[in-house]
Design a protein around this motif. Structure first.
Motif, mmCIF file in Angstrom:
data_model
loop_
_atom_site.group_PDB
_atom_site.id
_atom_site.type_symbol
_atom_site.label_atom_id
_atom_site.label_comp_id
_atom_site.label_asym_id
_atom_site.label_seq_id
_atom_site.Cartn_x
_atom_site.Cartn_y
_atom_site.Cartn_z
ATOM 1 N N VAL A 274 1.977 104.586 2.234
ATOM 2 C CA VAL A 274 2.808 105.785 2.316
ATOM 3 C C VAL A 274 2.683 106.603 1.032
ATOM 4 N N ILE A 275 2.888 107.909 1.172
ATOM 5 C CA ILE A 275 3.142 108.793 0.040
ATOM 6 C C ILE A 275 4.321 109.651 0.466
ATOM 7 N N GLY A 276 5.178 109.987 -0.502
ATOM 8 C CA GLY A 276 6.340 110.754 -0.102
ATOM 9 C C GLY A 276 7.106 111.352 -1.242
ATOM 10 N N ALA A 277 8.213 111.989 -0.889
ATOM 11 C CA ALA A 277 9.123 112.625 -1.830
ATOM 12 C C ALA A 277 10.525 112.087 -1.571
ATOM 13 N N ASP A 278 11.222 111.742 -2.650
ATOM 14 C CA ASP A 278 12.540 111.128 -2.564
ATOM 15 C C ASP A 278 13.557 111.992 -3.293
ATOM 16 N N MET A 279 14.681 112.246 -2.647
ATOM 17 C CA MET A 279 15.807 112.965 -3.234
ATOM 18 C C MET A 279 17.043 112.085 -3.086
ATOM 19 N N PRO A 280 18.162 112.466 -3.681
ATOM 20 C CA PRO A 280 19.325 111.573 -3.631
ATOM 21 C C PRO A 280 19.792 111.163 -2.229
ATOM 22 N N ILE A 281 19.705 112.035 -1.243
ATOM 23 C CA ILE A 281 20.227 111.700 0.091
ATOM 24 C C ILE A 281 19.120 111.635 1.145
ATOM 25 N N VAL A 282 18.052 112.369 0.977
ATOM 26 C CA VAL A 282 16.980 112.410 1.973
ATOM 27 C C VAL A 282 15.642 112.001 1.357
ATOM 28 N N ARG A 283 14.750 111.579 2.239
ATOM 29 C CA ARG A 283 13.412 111.177 1.825
ATOM 30 C C ARG A 283 12.450 111.561 2.935
ATOM 31 N N GLY A 284 11.284 112.054 2.574
ATOM 32 C CA GLY A 284 10.250 112.374 3.546
ATOM 33 C C GLY A 284 8.948 111.733 3.123
ATOM 34 N N GLU A 285 8.144 111.295 4.109
ATOM 35 C CA GLU A 285 6.890 110.633 3.743
ATOM 36 C C GLU A 285 5.839 110.773 4.829
ATOM 37 N N ILE A 286 4.601 110.592 4.397
ATOM 38 C CA ILE A 286 3.450 110.509 5.286
ATOM 39 C C ILE A 286 3.013 109.047 5.270
ATOM 40 N N GLU A 287 2.816 108.488 6.447
ATOM 41 C CA GLU A 287 2.557 107.052 6.566
ATOM 42 C C GLU A 287 1.307 106.793 7.401
ATOM 43 N N TYR A 288 0.497 105.838 6.948
ATOM 44 C CA TYR A 288 -0.630 105.329 7.734
ATOM 45 C C TYR A 288 -0.289 103.905 8.155
ATOM 46 N N ASN A 289 -0.484 103.574 9.421
ATOM 47 C CA ASN A 289 -0.234 102.232 9.959
ATOM 48 C C ASN A 289 -1.494 101.675 10.598
ATOM 49 N N LEU B 117 4.676 111.032 10.307
ATOM 50 C CA LEU B 117 5.455 111.859 9.396
ATOM 51 C C LEU B 117 6.902 111.415 9.577
ATOM 52 N N ASN B 118 7.520 110.877 8.504
ATOM 53 C CA ASN B 118 8.848 110.273 8.592
ATOM 54 C C ASN B 118 9.890 111.050 7.794
ATOM 55 N N GLY B 119 11.114 110.999 8.275
ATOM 56 C CA GLY B 119 12.261 111.537 7.562
ATOM 57 C C GLY B 119 13.377 110.499 7.542
ATOM 58 N N TYR B 120 14.064 110.391 6.404
ATOM 59 C CA TYR B 120 15.124 109.396 6.229
ATOM 60 C C TYR B 120 16.373 110.066 5.679
ATOM 61 N N ILE B 121 17.510 109.517 6.039
ATOM 62 C CA ILE B 121 18.791 109.872 5.425
ATOM 63 C C ILE B 121 19.356 108.577 4.871
ATOM 64 N N LYS B 122 19.750 108.601 3.577
ATOM 65 C CA LYS B 122 20.235 107.376 2.936
ATOM 66 C C LYS B 122 21.557 107.626 2.235
ATOM 67 N N ALA B 123 22.287 106.554 2.007
ATOM 68 C CA ALA B 123 23.573 106.630 1.310
ATOM 69 C C ALA B 123 23.312 106.824 -0.188
#
Length: 171
Positions: free
Chosen positions: A54-69, A83-89
Protein backbone atom coordinates in the motif's frame (compact mmCIF):
# COMPACT_ATOMS: atom_id res chain seq x y z
CA UNK A 1 -24.01 0.08 0.48
CA UNK A 2 -23.54 2.38 -2.52
CA UNK A 3 -24.55 5.39 -0.43
CA UNK A 4 -21.98 4.42 2.20
CA UNK A 5 -19.27 4.04 -0.49
CA UNK A 6 -20.02 7.60 -1.63
CA UNK A 7 -19.77 8.99 1.91
CA UNK A 8 -16.12 8.01 2.40
CA UNK A 9 -14.65 10.08 -0.48
CA UNK A 10 -17.02 12.97 0.38
CA UNK A 11 -15.89 12.96 4.00
CA UNK A 12 -12.26 12.87 2.88
CA UNK A 13 -12.75 15.85 0.54
CA UNK A 14 -14.63 17.88 3.14
CA UNK A 15 -11.98 17.20 5.73
CA UNK A 16 -9.06 18.04 3.44
CA UNK A 17 -10.51 21.15 1.85
CA UNK A 18 -12.46 22.65 4.78
CA UNK A 19 -10.94 26.05 5.71
CA UNK A 20 -11.25 25.36 9.46
CA UNK A 21 -8.72 22.52 9.12
CA UNK A 22 -6.01 24.47 7.27
CA UNK A 23 -3.40 23.51 9.92
CA UNK A 24 -4.06 19.72 9.81
CA UNK A 25 -1.06 17.74 8.60
CA UNK A 26 -1.12 14.97 6.05
CA UNK A 27 1.33 12.11 6.60
CA UNK A 28 2.32 9.84 3.71
CA UNK A 29 3.15 6.16 4.17
CA UNK A 30 4.02 2.91 2.45
CA UNK A 31 3.60 -0.60 3.73
CA UNK A 32 3.08 -4.31 3.25
CA UNK A 33 0.38 -6.72 4.39
CA UNK A 34 -0.56 -10.35 4.64
CA UNK A 35 -3.73 -12.16 5.64
CA UNK A 36 -5.43 -15.54 5.69
CA UNK A 37 -8.94 -16.92 5.60
CA UNK A 38 -11.47 -18.75 3.43
CA UNK A 39 -11.70 -18.02 -0.29
CA UNK A 40 -14.76 -18.97 -2.35
CA UNK A 41 -14.70 -19.68 -6.08
CA UNK A 42 -17.54 -21.74 -7.60
CA UNK A 43 -18.91 -22.52 -4.10
CA UNK A 44 -15.66 -24.08 -2.93
CA UNK A 45 -14.35 -22.54 0.34
CA UNK A 46 -10.74 -23.50 0.91
CA UNK A 47 -8.09 -21.60 2.82
CA UNK A 48 -6.69 -18.61 1.01
CA UNK A 49 -3.86 -16.19 1.61
CA UNK A 50 -3.41 -12.56 0.63
CA UNK A 51 -0.28 -10.51 0.22
CA UNK A 52 0.08 -6.92 -0.84
CA UNK A 53 1.50 -3.44 -0.66
CA UNK A 54 0.00 0.00 0.00
CA UNK A 55 0.84 3.67 -0.36
CA UNK A 56 -1.35 6.31 1.16
CA UNK A 57 -2.05 9.51 3.03
CA UNK A 58 -3.04 9.64 6.70
CA UNK A 59 -4.83 12.45 8.55
CA UNK A 60 -6.18 12.53 12.10
CA UNK A 61 -9.64 11.12 11.26
CA UNK A 62 -9.44 9.85 7.66
CA UNK A 63 -6.99 7.84 5.61
CA UNK A 64 -6.84 7.06 1.90
CA UNK A 65 -4.65 4.53 0.12
CA UNK A 66 -3.87 2.67 -3.07
CA UNK A 67 -3.50 -1.06 -2.51
CA UNK A 68 -2.18 -3.99 -4.55
CA UNK A 69 -3.37 -7.50 -3.56
CA UNK A 70 -2.26 -10.93 -4.63
CA UNK A 71 -4.71 -13.51 -3.31
CA UNK A 72 -4.33 -17.24 -3.78
CA UNK A 73 -5.50 -20.67 -2.82
CA UNK A 74 -4.53 -24.08 -4.16
CA UNK A 75 -6.24 -23.74 -7.56
CA UNK A 76 -6.87 -20.00 -8.07
CA UNK A 77 -5.00 -16.72 -7.76
CA UNK A 78 -5.77 -13.11 -8.60
CA UNK A 79 -4.07 -9.72 -8.87
CA UNK A 80 -6.31 -6.91 -7.60
CA UNK A 81 -5.82 -3.14 -7.40
CA UNK A 82 -7.92 -1.19 -4.87
CA UNK A 83 -8.57 2.42 -3.84
CA UNK A 84 -9.47 2.50 -0.11
CA UNK A 85 -10.92 5.05 2.27
CA UNK A 86 -10.97 4.77 6.08
CA UNK A 87 -12.55 6.63 8.97
CA UNK A 88 -10.79 6.19 12.32
CA UNK A 89 -11.23 7.34 15.90
CA UNK A 90 -8.89 10.26 16.76
CA UNK A 91 -7.56 8.76 19.98
CA UNK A 92 -3.95 8.04 20.96
CA UNK A 93 -2.07 4.77 20.39
CA UNK A 94 -4.93 2.36 19.45
CA UNK A 95 -7.40 3.71 16.87
CA UNK A 96 -10.39 1.61 15.76
CA UNK A 97 -11.43 2.15 12.13
CA UNK A 98 -13.77 1.10 9.34
CA UNK A 99 -12.96 1.23 5.66
CA UNK A 100 -14.23 0.46 2.19
CA UNK A 101 -12.50 -0.06 -1.12
CA UNK A 102 -13.31 -0.27 -4.78
CA UNK A 103 -11.03 -1.65 -7.46
CA UNK A 104 -10.38 -4.05 -10.28
CA UNK A 105 -9.19 -7.61 -10.80
CA UNK A 106 -6.51 -7.15 -13.47
CA UNK A 107 -5.09 -10.65 -13.75
CA UNK A 108 -5.19 -14.14 -12.38
CA UNK A 109 -5.11 -17.83 -13.03
CA UNK A 110 -7.37 -20.72 -12.11
CA UNK A 111 -7.61 -24.46 -12.69
CA UNK A 112 -11.41 -24.42 -12.33
CA UNK A 113 -12.64 -21.24 -14.11
CA UNK A 114 -11.49 -18.81 -16.82
CA UNK A 115 -10.50 -15.63 -14.95
CA UNK A 116 -11.36 -12.26 -16.46
CA UNK A 117 -11.05 -8.61 -15.51
CA UNK A 118 -13.82 -7.67 -13.08
CA UNK A 119 -14.72 -4.97 -10.55
CA UNK A 120 -13.84 -5.69 -6.92
CA UNK A 121 -15.16 -4.33 -3.62
CA UNK A 122 -14.01 -4.71 -0.04
CA UNK A 123 -14.94 -3.71 3.49
CA UNK A 124 -12.54 -3.60 6.44
CA UNK A 125 -12.88 -3.26 10.22
CA UNK A 126 -9.84 -3.07 12.43
CA UNK A 127 -7.56 -1.13 14.70
CA UNK A 128 -4.45 0.91 14.05
CA UNK A 129 -1.72 0.58 16.67
CA UNK A 130 0.90 3.35 16.78
CA UNK A 131 4.38 2.01 17.56
CA UNK A 132 5.80 4.34 20.26
CA UNK A 133 8.94 6.24 19.28
CA UNK A 134 8.91 5.08 15.65
CA UNK A 135 7.14 6.18 12.46
CA UNK A 136 5.45 2.76 12.26
CA UNK A 137 1.84 1.65 12.45
CA UNK A 138 0.48 -1.88 12.76
CA UNK A 139 -3.04 -2.48 11.50
CA UNK A 140 -4.96 -5.56 12.67
CA UNK A 141 -8.12 -6.01 10.63
CA UNK A 142 -10.66 -8.34 9.15
CA UNK A 143 -11.51 -7.84 5.50
CA UNK A 144 -14.12 -9.18 3.09
CA UNK A 145 -13.27 -8.83 -0.60
CA UNK A 146 -15.74 -9.61 -3.38
CA UNK A 147 -15.23 -9.74 -7.15
CA UNK A 148 -18.58 -10.44 -8.83
CA UNK A 149 -18.31 -11.93 -12.32
CA UNK A 150 -14.65 -12.83 -11.63
CA UNK A 151 -14.76 -15.63 -14.19
CA UNK A 152 -16.58 -16.39 -17.43
CA UNK A 153 -19.96 -17.97 -16.73
CA UNK A 154 -20.81 -15.45 -14.00
CA UNK A 155 -18.67 -17.06 -11.27
CA UNK A 156 -17.82 -14.87 -8.29
CA UNK A 157 -14.76 -14.68 -6.09
CA UNK A 158 -15.01 -13.87 -2.38
CA UNK A 159 -12.16 -13.81 0.10
CA UNK A 160 -12.48 -13.21 3.82
CA UNK A 161 -9.22 -12.38 5.56
CA UNK A 162 -10.16 -13.37 9.10
CA UNK A 163 -6.96 -11.64 10.21
CA UNK A 164 -4.95 -9.31 8.04
CA UNK A 165 -1.77 -7.64 9.31
CA UNK A 166 -0.55 -4.45 7.74
CA UNK A 167 2.73 -2.76 8.68
CA UNK A 168 2.99 0.85 7.50
CA UNK A 169 6.01 3.18 7.56
CA UNK A 170 5.35 6.94 7.67
CA UNK A 171 7.69 9.02 5.47
Amino acid sequence: MRKFLCLVPCALCLYVFAPAHAGISIDFYGGAMMGAGPMWVVGDANGGQSFGAVIGADMPIVRGEIEYNFIRKSDTNAHIGMLNGYIKAPIPVVKPYIGVGIGQVFGGDSDIVNVRSAPAYQGMVGMQIDVPGAPLFLDLETRLLSAPRFAHGGHNLAHWDILRLKLRYQF
